[in-house]
Structures are given as structure tokens and as C-alpha cells.
Design a protein around this motif. Structure first.
Motif, PDB file in Angstrom:
ATOM      1  N   THR A  48     -52.916  24.957  94.976  1.00 33.76           N
ATOM      2  CA  THR A  48     -52.506  24.654  93.615  1.00 33.76           C
ATOM      3  C   THR A  48     -51.077  24.126  93.602  1.00 33.76           C
ATOM      4  O   THR A  48     -50.348  24.229  94.592  1.00 33.76           O
ATOM      5  N   VAL A  49     -50.688  23.566  92.469  1.00 30.83           N
ATOM      6  CA  VAL A  49     -49.329  23.029  92.335  1.00 30.83           C
ATOM      7  C   VAL A  49     -48.298  24.147  92.481  1.00 30.83           C
ATOM      8  O   VAL A  49     -47.252  23.972  93.114  1.00 30.83           O
ATOM      9  N   LEU A  50     -48.584  25.314  91.913  1.00 27.04           N
ATOM     10  CA  LEU A  50     -47.648  26.441  92.015  1.00 27.04           C
ATOM     11  C   LEU A  50     -47.512  26.913  93.464  1.00 27.04           C
ATOM     12  O   LEU A  50     -46.413  27.260  93.912  1.00 27.04           O
ATOM     13  N   GLN A  51     -48.629  26.928  94.195  1.00 23.02           N
ATOM     14  CA  GLN A  51     -48.567  27.301  95.615  1.00 23.02           C
ATOM     15  C   GLN A  51     -47.788  26.268  96.417  1.00 23.02           C
ATOM     16  O   GLN A  51     -47.049  26.614  97.341  1.00 23.02           O
ATOM     17  N   ARG A  52     -47.934  25.006  96.054  1.00 17.43           N
ATOM     18  CA  ARG A  52     -47.208  23.936  96.735  1.00 17.43           C
ATOM     19  C   ARG A  52     -45.702  24.116  96.559  1.00 17.43           C
ATOM     20  O   ARG A  52     -44.930  23.996  97.508  1.00 17.43           O
ATOM     21  N   MET A  53     -45.272  24.409  95.329  1.00 19.09           N
ATOM     22  CA  MET A  53     -43.847  24.614  95.087  1.00 19.09           C
ATOM     23  C   MET A  53     -43.332  25.845  95.828  1.00 19.09           C
ATOM     24  O   MET A  53     -42.222  25.836  96.381  1.00 19.09           O
ATOM     25  N   GLY A  54     -44.125  26.909  95.846  1.00 19.06           N
ATOM     26  CA  GLY A  54     -43.718  28.127  96.544  1.00 19.06           C
ATOM     27  C   GLY A  54     -43.548  27.915  98.034  1.00 19.06           C
ATOM     28  O   GLY A  54     -42.613  28.450  98.649  1.00 19.06           O
ATOM     29  N   ALA A  55     -44.440  27.121  98.635  1.00 18.20           N
ATOM     30  CA  ALA A  55     -44.315  26.825 100.069  1.00 18.20           C
ATOM     31  C   ALA A  55     -43.012  26.097 100.362  1.00 18.20           C
ATOM     32  O   ALA A  55     -42.344  26.371 101.373  1.00 18.20           O
ATOM     33  N   GLY A  56     -42.639  25.170  99.498  1.00 17.09           N
ATOM     34  CA  GLY A  56     -41.368  24.463  99.679  1.00 17.09           C
ATOM     35  C   GLY A  56     -40.168  25.379  99.556  1.00 17.09           C
ATOM     36  O   GLY A  56     -39.173  25.216 100.276  1.00 17.09           O
ATOM     37  N   MET A  57     -40.248  26.354  98.655  1.00 19.34           N
ATOM     38  CA  MET A  57     -39.162  27.314  98.505  1.00 19.34           C
ATOM     39  C   MET A  57     -38.988  28.147  99.774  1.00 19.34           C
ATOM     40  O   MET A  57     -37.862  28.444 100.193  1.00 19.34           O
TER      41      MET A  57
END
Length: 532
Positions: free
Chosen positions: A380-389
Motif C-alpha cells: 500500500t501507499v502507507l507501507q511504501r512511505m513507511g519503508a522509506g522512513m
């Protein structure tokens, strides 16, 4: 790329706008990437003052879209907004270029006046970019067609796939422009001087504006869903400026008339897919400004928790243009007997890693993730952002360890900084592209510029937060009678402690982010609840 589609899946106008976005990034990065060196070496600012100045300016630049977006959305004419904003943008770059001549002038001049003009010209660049970037990107999505921006709960994933493809290639174009701007302009500025170093970005930005104007026959105009056709660019820019002024003064008088019932956010989505609902308006009926600004506030409030947790990522995002560059200036950076690597060029490693690894994201990572998650999108988009963090935190840990080694080894090669740059580049593939898609997808159709502005405002407030953190740390160091972490003498500076602090704070922010994601409801979820 996304969904197995290629760059040619986009239409001609989208491709043209991606190229124009790359040219704009070339101009901006050509100035911003090496600005801290200009402030310390030419204007003679201290390291901390220069870093705070760059952070503040970058913050002001990134937060301006949040202030300009409601006006741009109320105009519903991105074409005129782009032309008007680009004029201010070019004017600011030209004014900045003229100030370099005064600093290089051998005769006595008023340096304080030149400094004031320089900062005012930077403010003009910020103002121009505030309307330019979000309008250009929203205008690009409009070129995909009606189905690309209408919210839908259908199982067909084609629209979402093409939109993801657009955002991915948009960021690819932006990174390509940034790469050229950082690598070419930092070399020109260090070798041929700052006058030419600022003049070239000005000319490139002017050329991009001409290129944009020449393509007006291919563009779709959102309000009427027609090609812009014979509209003359200069007339459109003047008309856009006139309409903006009228909107600003008309906004106050409209507030007293805004007594009609305001549909809930979910109902706004549904009325786009149905022919007629209570409270819907005819296409030619203008919505009161007070309603639109109220809707902006509601959407912003709903996304605020996620937005807040991304701020520490934005603080880390500022480091390559400030302290990473100052680190590089003290390290061994010679190749051969004569050539010296400009420290700012290492920022190109971020964009190179993005350009090289972004195709692998869609071709390898996403198919692999689909097998594990059984989700069509992979993650998901939220998981994608979390991975980058997560990757940005690892980058800060590596940066701290590298800085500790630099303090112990004075002749350390500048290439020791590459891992932290590359990791930040990989984190951008996840978080930055994810942020664009997340904020754009979570706002109603009539507020798409606002969605892009919410994304850029993360980096704006993050820049201000970075400058505030530097000031607070300096105050604490002074009260305790300790050496400043940001000392002008880089052999005594303790940037490693600053990087460790960022890593710890970002870890806390990530934990809260994960908790918030469990309770966050997307637009589709809210629409499903409303329909049931």
C-alpha cells in the motif's frame, strides 16, 4: 514501469510536462544545492547561520504551495497559474544573478544592500515556485483524461495504474533534472564563478517557460475538458493574475453568503460519479469561495496526523544540501593531480540511485511483494512511505558512524559519504513518490492542487523544523559551556551527535506513524462506509 506499462503509455502532453518539470528542477537545484557554499565562502556566513538560512529558505519555498493552492484551485485554470508563477520565478532568478556581480565588484559597494536584494530575490523564487510546481503537476494529471481523476470504487485498476505510472515517471523526470542541475552547476559555480553559475539556471527556466507555451495546443483545459488551443500565453498569464486578484478581494464578501449546506467529504466524492445529488451544482455554477476554503481545512485536518509524522523524514531530507556538503569540503576530494570534486556533486548520487533503482522497484520488488501480500499493488501507499522512513533512519546511522570516522581520520576520502547519499536516494523512491500519490489521492477532485501542496508543505515545515533544531541545540550548547555541534572549525564540530539525534527522533516518529496507519481510513474506505 507501473503495472507493466511503459513511458509511451502516457500521452504527448504528459511527456512534455514531465520534461518541463525536469528543466525546472535543473534550475532550482542548480541554485539550491550549492547555496550553503555561496553563503559561507562569498557572503562569509558561519556554518550554522548558512545552514539555517538555507533550511529556512527551502522551508519557505516548500510551504508556499500550501498557501497558494486554495487560490489556484479556486481559479480552476492551471494553465494561467503556471504562466503567471513562472514569470515571478524567472524574475527572482534573474534578480539573484545580478547580486553576484556586486559581490564580485572590486570597488566598495553596500554589501548589506546586496544581501537584502539576494534574500528578496530568493523569496520571489519561492513565491513563483509556490504556484508553479503544484499547478504543473496537477495540470499534468489532468492530461490523463476524465477517468484518471474521478474517484471510483470499481475493480478495474487501469486508472490507478496509469496515475501511478505518471507519478513514477514524473519523479523520474524531476530526478533527472536534479541530477544534471547538481552535477553540472556545482562544477560551473566552483570553476567559473557564481555569476555564470546562477545565470545558467535562469536561462534554463526561461527556456522551459517558452517550451511550455509552445505546447499549448496539445493541452486539455480542465474546466471545459477541451484543448487550450488558441489561447495566447501572455494573455492567459495576465488573465490569470487578474482573476486571482478578483478572487482574493471577492473571498471576504462571499463568506456572508455561504449559508448553503456543505456536503460531507465522502458525499463530494460520490456526486462526482452520479449525475445529480442534493447539493450538487451545475457545471457553470461557481462554488462560493468560503465553501472551498472550508473543505480545504477539513481535508487538511483529516490528513494532519500522517502529515506530522513525515516531518522528521523531511528534516533528514535537508541534510545533503547543508551539513553533508560541509562535511565533504573537509575531506580528501582530489582525483589525479589537479581535479577536485565539488562537494555538492555528491548530491547527484541520490538522483543517480533513484534513476537506476526506480525501474527495479516496479519490475522486481512489486511482483515479489504481490506474491507475499496477495495485493494487486504489492504494497500500500502507507507501507511504501513507511519503508522509506526506515531507510532514512539507517542512512542517518551510517552518516553518524562516518562522521565519527572522519573526526579520527583527517585525510578520509569523500567517497565515504556515498553510502548515506545512496540510501537517502533509495528512501526517496519509497517515501517521496508515495507521498505524492497519497496526498493527491486523498483529496477531492476540485482540490488536486491542494493535494500536491500538502506533499510539498511537508518539506517546507521540515526545513523550518531543521532550522529550529539547530538553533535550540546551539542555545543548549552555549548554556552548558560546550563546543557547538556546528562549529565553523569542522575538526571540532560534532555533526555525529546531530545525526544520532535525528536517527532517534525519526525512530520514535516511525513508531507513531505505524500506529496511526492502523487507524487511518482512506477516501475509498470512507466512501464505502457512506454507501453502505
Amino acid at each position: 514501469m507501473a503495472g507493466g506499462q511503459s513511458f509511451t503509455s502516457l500521452n504527448k502532453s504528459c511527456i512534455m510536462l514531465i520534461v518541463i518539470a525536469g528543466m525546472e528542477r535543473f534550475a532550482f537545484k542548480g541554485v539550491a544545492s550549492n547555496l550553503v557554499v555561496y553563503l559561507t565562502d562569498v557572503i562569509k556566513m558561519s556554518n550554522s547561520t548558512a545552514a539555517k538560512s538555507v533550511n529556512t529558505w527551502c522551508g519557505f519555498t516548500s510551504i508556499m504551495p500550501l498557501l497558494v493552492a486554495p487560490l489556484a484551485d479556486s481559479l480552476r485554470d492551471h494553465y494561467s497559474t503556471i504562466l503567471t508563477s513562472s514569470f515571478l520565478y524567472i524574475l527572482g532568478l534573474a534578480a539573484l544573478t545580478t547580486t553576484t556581480f556586486e559581490w564580485a565588484w572590486p570597488f566598495p559597494t553596500s554589501k548589506s544592500t546586496s544581501t537584502a536584494i539576494m534574500f528578496w530575490s530568493l523569496c520571489l523564487v519561492s513565491l513563483g515556485q509556490g504556484g508553479y510546481n503544484p499547478s504543473l503537476q496537477a495540470f499534468g494529471v489532468e492530461q490523463l483524461g476524465d477517468d484518471e481523476i474521478l474517484p471510483s470504487n470499481q475493480t478495474d485498476k487501469t486508472c490507478s495504474s496509469r496515475k501511478t505510472l505518471f507519478f513514477t515517471w514524473w519523479y523520474f523526470g524531476v530526478c533527472s533534472g536534479s541530477l544534471l542541475g547538481v552535477s553540472i552547476m556545482s562544477y560551473i559555480q566552483d570553476t567559473f564563478g557564481w555569476s555564470l553559475g546562477f545565470a545558467v539556471p535562469t536561462l534554463v527556466m526561461a527556456a522551459s517557460n517558452v517550451f511550455f507555451s509552445c505546447g499549448h495546443r496539445f493541452y486539455k483545459c480542465d474546466p471545459d475538458k477541451q484543448t487550450i488551443g488558441d489561447r495566447k500565453p501572455l494573455v492567459a498569464a495576465c488573465q490569470g493574475l487578474k482573476t486571482a486578484v478578483i478572487k482574493v478581494f471577492k473571498c471576504r464578501s462571499c463568506k456572508s453568503e455561504c449559508r448553503v449546506s456543505i456536503p460531507e467529504l465522502e458525499l463530494q466524492e460520490d456526486q462526482l460519479s452520479s449525475e445529480k445529488l442534493v447539493g450538487s451544482k451545475e457545471p457553470n455554477e461557481e462554488e462560493p469561495s468560503g465553501i472551498r476554503f472550508s473543505d480545504n481545512f477539513k481535508v487538511t485536518l483529516r490528513l494532519f496526523p500522517i502529515w506530522t509524522m513525515l516531518l522528521l523524514f523531511a528534516v533528514i531530507f535537508q541534510q545533503p544540501a547543508t551539513f553533508f556538503t560541509k562535511q565533504g569540503m573537509t575531506m580528501k576530494r582530489t582525483i589525479g593531480s589537479n581535479f577536485k570534486i565539488p562537494p555538492a556533486t555528491l548530491q547527484a548520487a541520490i538522483t543517480v540511485s533513484i534513476i537506476l533503482l526506480m525501474p527495479l522497484y516496479d519490475r522486481i520488488l512489486i511482483p515479489f511483494a504481490r506474491v507475499i501480500t496477495r495485493n494487486e499493488r504489492g504494497i500500500t501507499v502507507l507501507q511504501r512511505m513507511g519503508a522509506g522512513m526506515v531507510l532514512s533512519i539507517i542512512a542517518m546511522v551510517i552518516a553518524a558512524l562516518t562522521e565519527e570516522k572522519r573526526l579520527k581520520t583527517p585525510s578520509l576520502s569523500i567517497f565515504w559519504l556515498l553510502p548515506q547519499y545512496i540510501l537517502l536516494g533509495i528512501s526517496d523512491i519509497f517515501t517521496v513518490v508515495g507521498m505524492q500519490e497519497f496526498f493527491y489521492g486523498e483529496v477531492p477532485v476540485k482540490m488536486k492542487t491542494m493535494g500536491i501542496a500538502l506533499y510539498t508543505s511537508v518539506f517546507g515545515v521540515g526545513s523550518f523544523l531543521s532550522a529550529l533544531m539547530i538553533s535550540v541545540i546551539e542555545i543548549v550548547n552555549a548554556r552548558q559551556g560546550k563546543q557547538s555541534w556546528f562549529s565553523d572549525d569542522m575538526t571540532k564540530a560534532r555533526l555525529d551527535k546531530y545525526y544520532w539525534l535525528l536517527a532517534i527522533l525519526s525512530t520514535i516518529s516511525l513508531i507513531v506513524y505505524v500506529v496511526l496507519c492502523k487507524f487511518h481510513k482512506s477516501r475509498c474506505d470512507l466512501s464505502d462506509e457512506n454507501s453502505s
